[in-house]
Design a protein around this motif. Structure first.
Motif, PDB file in Angstrom:
ATOM      1  N   GLY A  43      15.822  49.069  16.343  1.00  0.00           N
ATOM      2  CA  GLY A  43      15.748  49.593  14.985  1.00  0.00           C
ATOM      3  C   GLY A  43      15.149  50.975  14.968  1.00  0.00           C
ATOM      4  N   PHE A  44      14.784  51.419  13.780  1.00  0.00           N
ATOM      5  CA  PHE A  44      14.184  52.746  13.582  1.00  0.00           C
ATOM      6  C   PHE A  44      12.777  52.791  14.160  1.00  0.00           C
ATOM      7  N   GLY A  45      12.037  51.740  13.857  1.00  0.00           N
ATOM      8  CA  GLY A  45      10.646  51.678  14.284  1.00  0.00           C
ATOM      9  C   GLY A  45       9.898  50.711  13.393  1.00  0.00           C
ATOM     10  N   ALA A  46       8.567  50.738  13.492  1.00  0.00           N
ATOM     11  CA  ALA A  46       7.734  49.812  12.725  1.00  0.00           C
ATOM     12  C   ALA A  46       6.572  50.563  12.092  1.00  0.00           C
ATOM     13  N   SER A  66      18.074  45.503   0.266  1.00  0.00           N
ATOM     14  CA  SER A  66      18.952  45.059  -0.815  1.00  0.00           C
ATOM     15  C   SER A  66      18.207  44.045  -1.665  1.00  0.00           C
ATOM     16  N   LEU A  67      18.751  43.751  -2.839  1.00  0.00           N
ATOM     17  CA  LEU A  67      18.117  42.790  -3.733  1.00  0.00           C
ATOM     18  C   LEU A  67      18.034  41.410  -3.084  1.00  0.00           C
ATOM     19  N   GLY A  68      19.117  41.009  -2.423  1.00  0.00           N
ATOM     20  CA  GLY A  68      19.128  39.693  -1.790  1.00  0.00           C
ATOM     21  C   GLY A  68      18.078  39.558  -0.712  1.00  0.00           C
ATOM     22  N   SER A  69      17.990  40.569   0.168  1.00  0.00           N
ATOM     23  CA  SER A  69      16.991  40.514   1.241  1.00  0.00           C
ATOM     24  C   SER A  69      15.588  40.665   0.673  1.00  0.00           C
ATOM     25  N   GLY A  70      15.474  41.357  -0.467  1.00  0.00           N
ATOM     26  CA  GLY A  70      14.172  41.513  -1.101  1.00  0.00           C
ATOM     27  C   GLY A  70      13.648  40.199  -1.644  1.00  0.00           C
ATOM     28  N   ILE A  71      14.538  39.356  -2.111  1.00  0.00           N
ATOM     29  CA  ILE A  71      14.138  38.041  -2.619  1.00  0.00           C
ATOM     30  C   ILE A  71      13.706  37.118  -1.475  1.00  0.00           C
ATOM     31  N   LYS A  72      14.403  37.227  -0.340  1.00  0.00           N
ATOM     32  CA  LYS A  72      14.125  36.331   0.790  1.00  0.00           C
ATOM     33  C   LYS A  72      12.907  36.752   1.616  1.00  0.00           C
ATOM     34  N   THR A  73      12.574  38.030   1.606  1.00  0.00           N
ATOM     35  CA  THR A  73      11.518  38.523   2.492  1.00  0.00           C
ATOM     36  C   THR A  73      10.158  37.888   2.205  1.00  0.00           C
ATOM     37  N   LYS A  74       9.353  37.779   3.256  1.00  0.00           N
ATOM     38  CA  LYS A  74       7.993  37.276   3.120  1.00  0.00           C
ATOM     39  C   LYS A  74       6.976  38.411   2.962  1.00  0.00           C
ATOM     40  N   LEU A  75       7.482  39.642   2.833  1.00  0.00           N
ATOM     41  CA  LEU A  75       6.581  40.782   2.680  1.00  0.00           C
ATOM     42  C   LEU A  75       5.915  40.790   1.307  1.00  0.00           C
ATOM     43  N   ALA A 106      19.186  52.745  12.942  1.00  0.00           N
ATOM     44  CA  ALA A 106      18.116  53.387  12.173  1.00  0.00           C
ATOM     45  C   ALA A 106      17.945  52.738  10.804  1.00  0.00           C
ATOM     46  N   LYS A 107      18.996  52.060  10.330  1.00  0.00           N
ATOM     47  CA  LYS A 107      18.903  51.395   9.029  1.00  0.00           C
ATOM     48  C   LYS A 107      18.018  50.150   9.082  1.00  0.00           C
ATOM     49  N   LYS A 108      17.739  49.689  10.286  1.00  0.00           N
ATOM     50  CA  LYS A 108      16.913  48.499  10.473  1.00  0.00           C
ATOM     51  C   LYS A 108      15.468  48.945  10.730  1.00  0.00           C
ATOM     52  N   ARG A 109      14.606  48.687   9.766  1.00  0.00           N
ATOM     53  CA  ARG A 109      13.220  49.146   9.857  1.00  0.00           C
ATOM     54  C   ARG A 109      12.277  47.955   9.715  1.00  0.00           C
ATOM     55  N   PHE A 110      11.151  48.035  10.397  1.00  0.00           N
ATOM     56  CA  PHE A 110      10.239  46.898  10.448  1.00  0.00           C
ATOM     57  C   PHE A 110       8.902  47.220   9.786  1.00  0.00           C
ATOM     58  N   ILE A 111       8.319  46.192   9.210  1.00  0.00           N
ATOM     59  CA  ILE A 111       6.956  46.228   8.691  1.00  0.00           C
ATOM     60  C   ILE A 111       6.179  45.123   9.396  1.00  0.00           C
ATOM     61  N   PHE A 112       4.986  45.456   9.874  1.00  0.00           N
ATOM     62  CA  PHE A 112       4.160  44.483  10.590  1.00  0.00           C
ATOM     63  C   PHE A 112       3.326  43.690   9.597  1.00  0.00           C
ATOM     64  N   LYS A 113       3.481  42.351   9.629  1.00  0.00           N
ATOM     65  CA  LYS A 113       2.696  41.487   8.746  1.00  0.00           C
ATOM     66  C   LYS A 113       2.401  40.167   9.438  1.00  0.00           C
ATOM     67  N   ASP A 114       1.150  39.751   9.365  1.00  0.00           N
ATOM     68  CA  ASP A 114       0.712  38.457   9.921  1.00  0.00           C
ATOM     69  C   ASP A 114       1.120  38.302  11.386  1.00  0.00           C
ATOM     70  N   GLY A 115       0.964  39.370  12.150  1.00  0.00           N
ATOM     71  CA  GLY A 115       1.220  39.303  13.584  1.00  0.00           C
ATOM     72  C   GLY A 115       2.679  39.394  13.980  1.00  0.00           C
ATOM     73  N   LYS A 116       3.590  39.666  13.019  1.00  0.00           N
ATOM     74  CA  LYS A 116       5.016  39.729  13.326  1.00  0.00           C
ATOM     75  C   LYS A 116       5.653  40.981  12.732  1.00  0.00           C
ATOM     76  N   LEU A 117       6.716  41.445  13.400  1.00  0.00           N
ATOM     77  CA  LEU A 117       7.528  42.506  12.839  1.00  0.00           C
ATOM     78  C   LEU A 117       8.567  41.875  11.923  1.00  0.00           C
ATOM     79  N   ARG A 118       8.564  42.294  10.669  1.00  0.00           N
ATOM     80  CA  ARG A 118       9.493  41.752   9.685  1.00  0.00           C
ATOM     81  C   ARG A 118      10.404  42.866   9.197  1.00  0.00           C
ATOM     82  N   ILE A 119      11.679  42.557   9.032  1.00  0.00           N
ATOM     83  CA  ILE A 119      12.640  43.569   8.616  1.00  0.00           C
ATOM     84  C   ILE A 119      12.373  43.980   7.170  1.00  0.00           C
ATOM     85  N   MET A 120      12.310  45.287   6.959  1.00  0.00           N
ATOM     86  CA  MET A 120      12.130  45.811   5.615  1.00  0.00           C
ATOM     87  C   MET A 120      13.397  45.561   4.804  1.00  0.00           C
ATOM     88  N   PRO A 121      13.303  44.888   3.652  1.00  0.00           N
ATOM     89  CA  PRO A 121      14.507  44.597   2.868  1.00  0.00           C
ATOM     90  C   PRO A 121      15.134  45.866   2.311  1.00  0.00           C
TER      91      PRO A 121
END
Length: 466
Positions: free
Chosen positions: A329-332, A110-119, A93-108
């Motif tokens: 994951g939790f969902g999208a 943490s700070l580190g994942s927030g820097i790397k994300t393309k969201l 459930a901690k793994k959540r997705f956001i749909f962007k540009d035709g793909k499911l992307r993991i919602m960051p």
């Protein structure tokens, strides 16, 4: 037929059931009325073939100590209630997705994942570093969209807050007012001047509070349901309270003020019933208030009934054998900027046990909301066609042929806390003083989450015992 009691609770949803649970613990004399023929309000579970699906809310969050304690008390009485056990969601459930540009992307998360994300854009990522140095807002009616753009940037609004609001409120951040819809967020800025700095300071305060009250460690904000569905939670409370305390299928209820309390007139199974009571605890939606309480001044009734509610379509979709992309994951959630026709999807068979066959899947798909209220006019066939197309593209389903497809239309279900909330809250406070014994709750005030409703139920019971 005439009845007498000390307290009448109007509404047998989770708020009313919680209120009744604590009134029972305090040995109070009360009756619960509801126009439905079952307890739980919108919280209802259905079973078809090998699928267990919800027709209303799907999950809650362990976000208040009151919710934690209620569940502990119910589990402690499991021998009596027989059918309730809290089920926490899978760690996935901690793994959540956001749909962007035709793909499911993991919602960051943490700070580190927030820097790397393309969201989010690099501009807004760098802008976030300056968030602690921005001035706090001065407009108490600032919308959530304005608040987020001012403190975090457009991409955070588009790909974090917008889909989040669709998932929680089925609403739009351009309409919700931060002070009323997210008071903790508003107060964080007002009290500390910064979301980041305030979060750090609040974290230290909470750590100290937890050392003084270890029970607070149980408020984990984990996602929960009940074994075999949320109806079991409702019936657990119903069984504990006792069927003799309920008047279900109560139609055309009207509350009249009397010299020493209230008379409630209603019709149940073609029989007219009058209940004489000292106190009334109302937990119904705002739009029901005017007809329930005709003795209230019209201006005051308008201040309450002006509250907007979003309407939502929910689809339960089951596959006996899942052969598409992993749903781990939790969902999208689907941002409005992506121009899709659904709000989001929950992976229910990933979150909880026994919701689908071993190799199958159960999805809960949502559409409509304030974003697309016109969808509520579509037929079930049109909705199925729309959802099949959307979900097939988002989850890469090559042959959409589910073994279960149920459409549930929910009209006026989620309140939208906008700028008129201040007047509504003030009016409720005024009416409770003007009419001693009238206690007003429900989702028109105090938050919309299940934990918020439980917390309010505890507060309503305390008021009713004064």
């Amino acid at each position: 037929m005439e009845l007498s009691t000390d307290i009448v609770i109007i509404g047998a949803g989770i708020t009313g059931l919680t209120t009744a649970h604590y009134l029972l613990n305090k040995n109070q004399n009360f009756i619960i009325i509801d126009d439905r023929d079952y307890p739980g309000g919108l919280m209802r579970t259905e079973v078809q073939d090998k699928f267990v699906y919800e027709t209303g809310p799907n999950t809650g969050v362990l976000g208040t100590l009151e919710a934690v304690k209620l569940f502990e008390e119910l589990d402690g009485k499991s021998a009596l209630t027989k059918n309730y056990s809290l089920e926490k969601a899978s760690l996935l459930a901690k793994k959540r997705f956001i749909f962007k540009d035709g793909k499911l992307r993991i919602m960051p998360m943490s700070l580190g994942s927030g820097i790397k994300t393309k969201l989010f854009t690099w501009k807004d990522k760098f802008r976030l570093l300056l968030e602690p140095f921005r001035k706090k807002g001065t407009n108490p009616n600032e919308t959530l969209a304005e608040f987020v753009k001012r403190r975090m940037g457009q991409s955070f609004l588009d790909y974090a807050i917008n889909p989040f609001i669709s998932g929680v409120y089925a609403g739009m951040p351009e309409m919700l007012v931060t002070k009323y819809a997210f008071p903790k967020l508003y107060n964080l800025e007002q009290n500390y001047g910064s979301l980041i700095g305030g979060s750090i300071k609040i974290g230290k305060v909470k750590k100290k509070e937890k050392s003084l009250n270890p029970d607070l460690n149980k408020v984990t904000r984990e996602t929960f349901s009940a074994d075999n569905g949320l109806s079991n939670l409702a019936y657990s409370l119903y069984n504990e309270i006792g069927s003799d305390k309920f008047l279900l299928s109560s139609k055309k209820a009207v509350v009249n003020k009397t010299q020493d309390g209230f008379d409630i007139k209603l019709i149940q199974n073609s029989q007219e019933i009058t209940i004489h009571t000292k106190k009334v605890v109302n937990t119904t939606p705002a739009y029901a208030f005017a007809d329930l309480f005709p003795f209230v001044d019209n201006d005051d009734k308008t201040a309450i009934t002006n509250l907007k509610y979003s309407s939502v379509i929910e689809c339960a979709i089951g596959f006996e054998k899942w052969e598409s992309d992993p749903i781990d994951g939790f969902g999208a959630l689907i941002p409005q900027k992506e121009n899709r026709k659904i709000l989001g999807v929950l992976f229910m068979s990933t979150l909880f046990k026994n919701r689908a066959p071993k190799d199958g899947a159960l999805l809960a798909v949502f559409l409509g909301g304030m974003r697309n209220l016109q969808y509520l006019k579509l037929s079930d066939v049109e909705i199925k066609t729309m959802v099949a197309d959307e979900i097939s593209k988002i989850l890469n389903i090559k042959d959409f042929n589910p073994d279960l497809f149920k459409v549930m239309k929910h009209h006026q279900v989620i309140p939208q806390y906008e700028a008129d909330s201040k007047l509504r809250f003030e009016t409720i406070e005024k009416l409770e003083k003007q009419y001693p014994g009238l206690i007003i709750g429900g989702n028109m005030i105090g938050g919309i989450g299940m934990a918020d409703r439980i917390k309010q139920g505890v507060q309503l019971a305390e008021k009713a015992c004064l």
